[in-house]
Design a protein around this motif. Sequence first.
Motif, PDB file in Angstrom:
ATOM      1  N   LYS A  87      18.986  27.336  17.891  1.00 10.71           N
ATOM      2  CA  LYS A  87      17.554  27.538  18.097  1.00 10.71           C
ATOM      3  C   LYS A  87      17.280  28.815  18.887  1.00 10.71           C
ATOM      4  CE  LYS A  87      15.766  24.065  15.856  1.00 10.71           C
ATOM      5  NZ  LYS A  87      14.904  24.300  14.697  1.00 10.71           N
TER       6      LYS A  87
ATOM      7  N   ASP B 229      11.133  19.897  15.136  1.00 11.30           N
ATOM      8  CA  ASP B 229      10.831  20.259  13.748  1.00 11.30           C
ATOM      9  C   ASP B 229      10.151  19.060  13.110  1.00 11.30           C
ATOM     10  OD1 ASP B 229      12.035  22.696  14.062  1.00 11.30           O
ATOM     11  OD2 ASP B 229      13.530  22.430  12.484  1.00 11.30           O
TER      12      ASP B 229
ATOM     13  N   GLU C  11      11.312  20.913   6.318  1.00 13.97           N
ATOM     14  CA  GLU C  11      10.631  21.413   7.512  1.00 13.97           C
ATOM     15  C   GLU C  11       9.264  21.990   7.170  1.00 13.97           C
ATOM     16  OE1 GLU C  11      12.737  24.476   9.690  1.00 13.97           O
ATOM     17  OE2 GLU C  11      10.874  25.065  10.683  1.00 13.97           O
TER      18      GLU C  11
ATOM     19  N   GLY D 170       7.868  24.113  12.858  1.00 12.27           N
ATOM     20  CA  GLY D 170       8.925  24.345  13.840  1.00 12.27           C
ATOM     21  C   GLY D 170       8.274  24.713  15.161  1.00 12.27           C
TER      22      GLY D 170
HETATM   23 MG    MG Z   1      12.277  26.558  11.907  1.00  9.74          MG
END
Ligand code: MG
Length: 468
Positions: A366, A383, A391, A394
């Motif tokens: 990340k 997420d 996804e 985010g």
């Molecule tokens: Mg992302």
Amino acid sequence: METITRTKIVDVLKSVAFGSTVNVKGWVRTRRGSKQVNFIALNDGSTINNVQIVVDVEKLGEEYLKPVTTGACISVNGILVESQGKGQNVEIQATEIQIYGSADPATYPLQKKGHSLEFLREIAHLRPRTNTFGAVFRIRHNMAIAIHKFFHERGFFYFHTPIITASDCEGAGQMFQVTTMNLYDLKKDENGSIIYDNDFFGKQASLTVSGQLEGELAAMALGAIYTFGPTFRAENSNTPRHLAEFWMIEPEVAFNEIAENMQLAEDFIKYCVQWALDNCHDDIQFLNDMFDKGLIERLEGVLKETFVRLPYTEGVKILEEAVAKGHKFEFPVYWGVDLASEHERYLVEEHFKRPVILTDYPKEIKAFYMKQNEDGKTVRAMDVLFPKIGEIIGGSQREEDFEKLRTRAEEMGVPVKDIWWYLDTRRFGTAPHSGFGLGFERLLLFVTGMANIRDVIPFPRTPKTADF
Ligand code: MG
Ligand code: 4AD
């Protein structure tokens, strides 16, 4: 031709002023009929529904009507009458027709038969005239309105972040460079590095991948803000979910911790879905019937469900158990891996059967700005994972501690000298805060049920394509 104020077809179809004279303008979808009477289906984009124009062929002249073919643009004066036919309440008995522009049937690509979405991408300049793309782009507009309404009603300020930037927010090195230098004659130093002193900005500049860093500055002053603008990623992924140019909505809120950030994300998506069901009924019904019979059910389903909140570590356990029981994934799954779309979709579609918010990811996968957890291994990331999409959002709680943030940036190779202004928020009056980014086109994939992200943006930019 007599001048009569134009009425949009969406309004004409609701009118009960039978016997009155009206004017409509639009593009011919079809013309059919006999030697005596013709029926023109006319559409002006204001709604997916066409208005039927009834034409006395003898009165208007057979020769005159010849150019009135699929795709032609006409203006019609006529009398509004109650329709005898099924499927519509009103029709117009034409008294006068003016032809603005013909469309030669030999060359006009959109004849009445259904075309494949792949073919329509090649004629993106004309595809808005189809029922499908008319529906998608009306929904796209409505979602933009819903987004502004949602945040405005909650006291968020719409904040404009720059498109040209000298910093890489996500630190992923996926930026498109912006330069006015002569690429045939680049000046380099003794190490072979390009000298940017004489470039337009005097330094290397790029198109932004996210407005978050500037958004955080604003949240530290205005309290709660959101951005909504185009973002750019030069990632070479040819998938149905990636664009090189996409629109992102990024709220950022001072004093919000991760739990509040998750609740905001859930409320936000539900508001948008509810708005679509309330305001885009005809378009969604059309897409449901034509492409995706489960669409409306899925939209209504999401409104009823509470999104699952699940730490990454638990998610990986579930996936490992699935593998142990014989489920086959294309990519391996283990603690520390950046989950693939197939893993995310397994959790959402097969295990929980509702949206999942996955939290507390390993820090290695990340971005540098996420708040570090006490365990030293994970960060307060989140997420939001959706059925059919994977996804859709985010986000994270942000690291508010100056030293921790600076150290993490250095560890991850983010040039600290370029983000001195960002680090200043942590030097002066720092505060806990959180935010996230919603990919606008991913939301549209969900709301329209379309399968390919190229079909929810008017002019998609993807590797090797920038036409139109
Ligand atoms: Mg992302
Ligand atoms: O997860 P991402 O990379 O997060 C950020 O950019 C953060 N700065 C957001 C924030 O915290 N303010 O991207 C956010 C979302 C993804 O969840 C996805 O929906 C969408 O943006 N997205 C894309 N959409 C289309 N094409 C792409 N290439 C995308 N990359 C990300």
